[in-house]
Design a protein around this motif. Structure first.
Motif, PDB file in Angstrom:
ATOM      1  N   ASP A  74      -0.844 -12.472  -7.501  1.00 33.85           N
ATOM      2  CA  ASP A  74       0.115 -13.105  -6.977  1.00 33.85           C
ATOM      3  C   ASP A  74       0.313 -12.523  -5.957  1.00 33.85           C
ATOM      4  N   LEU A  75       0.689 -10.522  -6.547  1.00 35.20           N
ATOM      5  CA  LEU A  75       1.091 -10.059  -5.160  1.00 35.20           C
ATOM      6  C   LEU A  75       0.790  -8.513  -5.556  1.00 35.20           C
ATOM      7  N   VAL A  76       0.503  -7.967  -4.717  1.00 35.80           N
ATOM      8  CA  VAL A  76       0.990  -6.842  -4.430  1.00 35.80           C
ATOM      9  C   VAL A  76       1.253  -5.426  -4.337  1.00 35.80           C
ATOM     10  N   VAL A  77       1.665  -4.700  -4.598  1.00 35.85           N
ATOM     11  CA  VAL A  77       2.784  -3.484  -3.991  1.00 35.85           C
ATOM     12  C   VAL A  77       2.439  -2.498  -4.457  1.00 35.85           C
ATOM     13  N   LEU A  78       2.779  -1.306  -2.815  1.00 35.22           N
ATOM     14  CA  LEU A  78       2.103  -0.208  -2.964  1.00 35.22           C
ATOM     15  C   LEU A  78       3.795   0.726  -3.021  1.00 35.22           C
ATOM     16  N   VAL A  79       3.515   1.750  -3.468  1.00 34.80           N
ATOM     17  CA  VAL A  79       4.433   2.204  -3.533  1.00 34.80           C
ATOM     18  C   VAL A  79       4.048   4.076  -3.640  1.00 34.80           C
ATOM     19  N   ASP A  80       4.497   4.110  -2.698  1.00 33.29           N
ATOM     20  CA  ASP A  80       3.975   5.707  -2.343  1.00 33.29           C
ATOM     21  C   ASP A  80       2.768   5.936  -2.524  1.00 33.29           C
ATOM     22  N   VAL A  81       1.911   5.119  -2.555  1.00 33.46           N
ATOM     23  CA  VAL A  81       0.174   5.459  -1.979  1.00 33.46           C
ATOM     24  C   VAL A  81      -0.577   6.415  -1.442  1.00 33.46           C
ATOM     25  N   SER A  82      -1.275   6.872  -1.268  1.00 34.92           N
ATOM     26  CA  SER A  82      -1.652   8.163  -0.352  1.00 34.92           C
ATOM     27  C   SER A  82      -2.377   6.988   0.729  1.00 34.92           C
ATOM     28  N   ARG A  83      -2.690   7.579   1.353  1.00 39.94           N
ATOM     29  CA  ARG A  83      -2.915   7.040   2.399  1.00 39.94           C
ATOM     30  C   ARG A  83      -4.881   5.824   2.717  1.00 39.94           C
ATOM     31  N   ALA A  84      -5.236   6.668   1.493  1.00 39.53           N
ATOM     32  CA  ALA A  84      -6.885   5.969   1.630  1.00 39.53           C
ATOM     33  C   ALA A  84      -6.008   4.728   0.696  1.00 39.53           C
ATOM     34  N   ILE A  85      -5.845   4.983  -0.223  1.00 39.72           N
ATOM     35  CA  ILE A  85      -5.293   4.175  -1.601  1.00 39.72           C
ATOM     36  C   ILE A  85      -4.664   2.699   0.085  1.00 39.72           C
ATOM     37  N   ASP A  86      -3.606   3.264   0.068  1.00 40.40           N
ATOM     38  CA  ASP A  86      -3.204   1.932   0.880  1.00 40.40           C
ATOM     39  C   ASP A  86      -4.255   1.571   1.964  1.00 40.40           C
ATOM     40  N   GLY A  87      -5.207   1.997   2.723  1.00 34.59           N
ATOM     41  CA  GLY A  87      -6.215   1.260   3.697  1.00 34.59           C
ATOM     42  C   GLY A  87      -7.171   0.421   2.346  1.00 34.59           C
ATOM     43  N   ILE A  88      -7.749   1.752   1.816  1.00 34.39           N
ATOM     44  CA  ILE A  88      -8.280   0.293   0.885  1.00 34.39           C
ATOM     45  C   ILE A  88      -7.959  -1.355   0.247  1.00 34.39           C
ATOM     46  N   VAL A  89      -7.048  -0.938  -0.458  1.00 35.38           N
ATOM     47  CA  VAL A  89      -5.908  -2.013  -0.529  1.00 35.38           C
ATOM     48  C   VAL A  89      -5.484  -2.669   0.191  1.00 35.38           C
ATOM     49  N   SER A  90      -5.337  -2.325   1.558  1.00 40.88           N
ATOM     50  CA  SER A  90      -4.629  -3.789   2.569  1.00 40.88           C
ATOM     51  C   SER A  90      -6.198  -4.613   2.845  1.00 40.88           C
ATOM     52  N   ASP A  91      -7.235  -3.605   2.917  1.00 47.03           N
ATOM     53  CA  ASP A  91      -8.255  -4.593   3.363  1.00 47.03           C
ATOM     54  C   ASP A  91      -8.728  -5.521   2.463  1.00 47.03           C
ATOM     55  N   ALA A  92      -8.689  -4.909   1.560  1.00 47.47           N
ATOM     56  CA  ALA A  92      -9.180  -5.709  -0.361  1.00 47.47           C
ATOM     57  C   ALA A  92      -8.124  -6.777  -0.566  1.00 47.47           C
ATOM     58  N   CYS A  93      -6.437  -6.439   0.026  1.00 45.36           N
ATOM     59  CA  CYS A  93      -5.473  -7.626   0.063  1.00 45.36           C
ATOM     60  C   CYS A  93      -6.120  -8.516   1.325  1.00 45.36           C
ATOM     61  N   ALA A  94      -6.254  -8.044   2.505  1.00 41.95           N
ATOM     62  CA  ALA A  94      -7.095  -9.167   3.386  1.00 41.95           C
ATOM     63  C   ALA A  94      -7.610  -9.994   3.330  1.00 41.95           C
ATOM     64  N   THR A  95      -9.176  -9.018   2.667  1.00 43.60           N
ATOM     65  CA  THR A  95     -10.162 -10.210   2.867  1.00 43.60           C
ATOM     66  C   THR A  95      -9.872 -11.438   1.748  1.00 43.60           C
ATOM     67  N   ALA A  96      -8.941 -10.543   0.148  1.00 39.01           N
ATOM     68  CA  ALA A  96      -9.193 -11.619  -0.567  1.00 39.01           C
ATOM     69  C   ALA A  96      -7.700 -12.777  -0.338  1.00 39.01           C
ATOM     70  N   ARG A  97      -7.267 -12.166   1.013  1.00 41.51           N
ATOM     71  CA  ARG A  97      -5.595 -13.643   1.265  1.00 41.51           C
ATOM     72  C   ARG A  97      -4.530 -13.333   0.000  1.00 41.51           C
ATOM     73  N   VAL A  98      -4.675 -12.338  -0.489  1.00 41.10           N
ATOM     74  CA  VAL A  98      -3.287 -12.059  -1.138  1.00 41.10           C
ATOM     75  C   VAL A  98      -2.327 -11.492  -0.879  1.00 41.10           C
ATOM     76  N   TRP A  99      -1.303 -11.675  -1.063  1.00 40.08           N
ATOM     77  CA  TRP A  99      -0.089 -11.386  -0.150  1.00 40.08           C
ATOM     78  C   TRP A  99       0.054  -9.264  -1.002  1.00 40.08           C
ATOM     79  N   LEU A 100       0.676  -8.649   0.254  1.00 40.02           N
ATOM     80  CA  LEU A 100       1.252  -7.302  -0.194  1.00 40.02           C
ATOM     81  C   LEU A 100       2.083  -6.556   0.192  1.00 40.02           C
ATOM     82  N   SER A 101       2.817  -5.704  -0.185  1.00 38.76           N
ATOM     83  CA  SER A 101       4.084  -5.765   0.247  1.00 38.76           C
ATOM     84  C   SER A 101       4.348  -4.236  -0.202  1.00 38.76           C
ATOM     85  N   ARG A 102       4.541  -2.847   0.341  1.00 32.53           N
ATOM     86  CA  ARG A 102       4.875  -1.850   0.780  1.00 32.53           C
ATOM     87  C   ARG A 102       6.561  -1.423   0.492  1.00 32.53           C
TER      88      ARG A 102
END
Length: 366
Positions: A74-102
Motif C-alpha cells: 500500500d505504501l513504499v518508503v525510500l530511506v537514503d537509497v542510491s539515485r539509481a534505486i530511487d529512479g527505478i522505484v519511483s517509476d515503478a510506483c508511478a506505473t503501479a499507482r502506489v503511494w511513495l514517500s521519502r
C-alpha cells in the motif's frame, strides 16, 4: 505537508540500509502496519533486520519485478537509497499507482550520543520544539515521573522507553545506575534521550549526568526545559519578580533542611523565595525563617500539581503555613512561594485550569 493516515493492517515496503532505516521501520511498526524491508545484499547475504517483526524482501532480478513488488503493498518508503534505486522505484510506483514517500535516515556511528532533555512542568504544551525533535530521533528514552510522559509512545514510536523516575524517599534506580545505563546505551551506538521534568540543570542532577557522559567519552548535549520554579507560580498568577515589590528571587531545594546561615541569608535578601520539593521540610523552613526575622504575616503560596488540570493553590501566611499544609494534606509535587508577590496571585485556579485545557487542545491539534 503532514498527512495522517491510518496504517493499521496496511502493507508498507521500505527500501534502505537496515540501521539507517531503523526509526522509519519502528514508526510504521508502531502504527500497526505490516512492514517489509528491501535492501541490497552484502557479500551475498541479507543484512540483519533491526526489528524481528520486519519481513525481508529480495531486490527484483528482472525489470518488471520492480512493478510487481511495489504493486503488492500500500505504501513504499525510500530511506537514503542510491539515485539509481530511487529512479527505478519511483517509476515503478508511478506505473503501479502506489503511494511513495521519502524519509530521513537515522545517523549510524560506532558511538551513540546522549541528550538531556527538559520536559517542563508536565503540560505537553510547554515541551519545546527542540525536545520534540530529540524524542522523535531517539532509540532509547530514560524518563522521570515528573516529565510529560503520557504521549511518549506517539512522540518516539519504536524507541525503548525506560522508567527511572524517583519518588520522595524512594529511588528505584540509583543515580549512579542511571548514569551507567546512559553510557552503556550510547556505547551500543544508540541515540539516547534522558527526559526530565522541568529543566535538567535546576535540581535535576543533569550536571552529574553530563560529567558521567563526558568522562566516558560520550557526546552529550543539553536541551533546556521550562522550569517549574517560574512556570508553576506563573500558572497561579504569581510573578516571581514585580516592580516595586521584589527585584530578586531565589530558588532552593527543600529536599534537605537549610542551615541557620542559609536561613539568615534568605531573610536578608528580602526577595521572593521559591522552594521546590519542600513539603517535607516546610515546618523547619517556616520556623527558621521566622526565627531569623521574617514577619509572621509574610504571604506564602502552596501550589500543588502546578500547570495541570488538578492544580490547587493555597495562600496563607508564614505563621500558619505549616499547620495549613498539614490540615490540607498538601503533597508533592508542589512549589512553595514565599514573599510579597504572593499577594498578586489569582484568587482561585479556575483561569489556570482553563489555560491548561486550552494548551492541551492546541497540543492535540499540533
Amino acid at each position: 505537508m503532514d498527512i495522517n493516515l491510518d496504517l493499521a493492517g496496511r502493507r508498507v515496503l521500505v527500501f534502505g540500509e537496515p540501521r539507517r532505516a531503523r526509526r522509519v521501520l519502528a514508526r510504521y511498526l508502531a502504527a500497526g502496519a505490516t512492514v517489509y524491508l528491501a535492501t541490497t545484499p552484502v557479500d551475498g547475504r541479507t543484512p540483519d533486520r533491526p526489528h524481528p517483526e520486519v519481513r525481508p524482501v529480495e531486490y527484483p532480478h528482472f525489470p518488471h519485478g520492480w512493478r510487481d513488488l511495489v504493486s503488492a503493498v500500500d505504501l513504499v518508503v525510500l530511506v537514503d537509497v542510491s539515485r539509481a534505486i530511487d529512479g527505478i522505484v519511483s517509476d515503478a510506483c508511478a506505473t503501479a499507482r502506489v503511494w511513495l514517500s521519502r524519509e530521513r535516515a537515522a545517523a549510524v556511528a560506532p558511538l551513540g550520543q546522549v541528550s538531556l532533555v527538559g520536559g517542563g512542568p508536565g503540560d505537553v504544551g510547554l515541551l519545546t520544539l527542540a525536545a520534540r525533535r530529540a524524542l522523535r530521533d531517539a532509540d532509547v528514552v530514560y524518563y522521570d515521573r515528573l516529565g510529560p510522559t503520557d504521549r511518549l509512545a506517539d512522540w518516539c514510536p519504536g524507541a525503548e522507553l525506560i522508567d527511572v523516575g524517583k519518588t520522595p524517599g524512594h529511588h528505584a534506580v540509583p543515580q549512579a545506575e542511571i548514569e551507567r545505563m546512559l553510557v552503556a546505551s550510547a556505547r551500543d551506538g544508540h541515540t539516547v534521550v534522558r527526559l526530565k521534568g522541568g529543566d535538567p540543570f535546576v535540581f535535576g542532577r543533569g550536571g552529574e549526568e553530563v560529567i558521567a557522559c563526558r568522562g566516558a567519552g560520550i557526546p552529550v548535549t543539553v536541551i533546556p526545559g521550562v522550569s517549574s520554579a517560574i512556570s508553576v507560580p506563573a500558572a497561579a498568577g504569581i510573578p516571581v519578580t514585580h516592580r516595586d515589590v521584589s527585584r530578586i528571587f531565589t530558588v532552593l531545594s527543600g529536599h534537605a533542611p537549610l542551615s541557620d546561615t542559609e536561613l539568615a541569608h534568605l531573610v536578608g535578601l528580602d526577595g521572593t523565595i521559591v522552594v521546590l520539593m519542600g513539603i517535607g521540610t516546610l515546618p523547619h523552613l517556616a520556623a527558621g525563617l521566622a526565627r531569623h526575622g521574617m514577619t509572621a504575616g509574610m504571604p506564602v503560596a502552596i501550589i500543588e500539581q502546578g500547570y495541570s488540570t488538578r492544580q490547587r493553590t493555597t495562600i496563607t501566611s508564614l505563621h500558619e503555613v505549616a499547620a495549613v499544609a498539614g490540615a490540607l494534606g498538601a503533597r508533592s509535587p508542589a512549589v512553595l512561594v514565599i514573599g510579597e508577590v504572593v499577594r498578586l496571585a489569582q484568587q482561585d485556579d479556575t483561569a489556570a485550569v482553563e489555560l491548561m485545557r486550552s494548551a492541551a487542545e492546541l497540543a492535540d491539534l499540533g
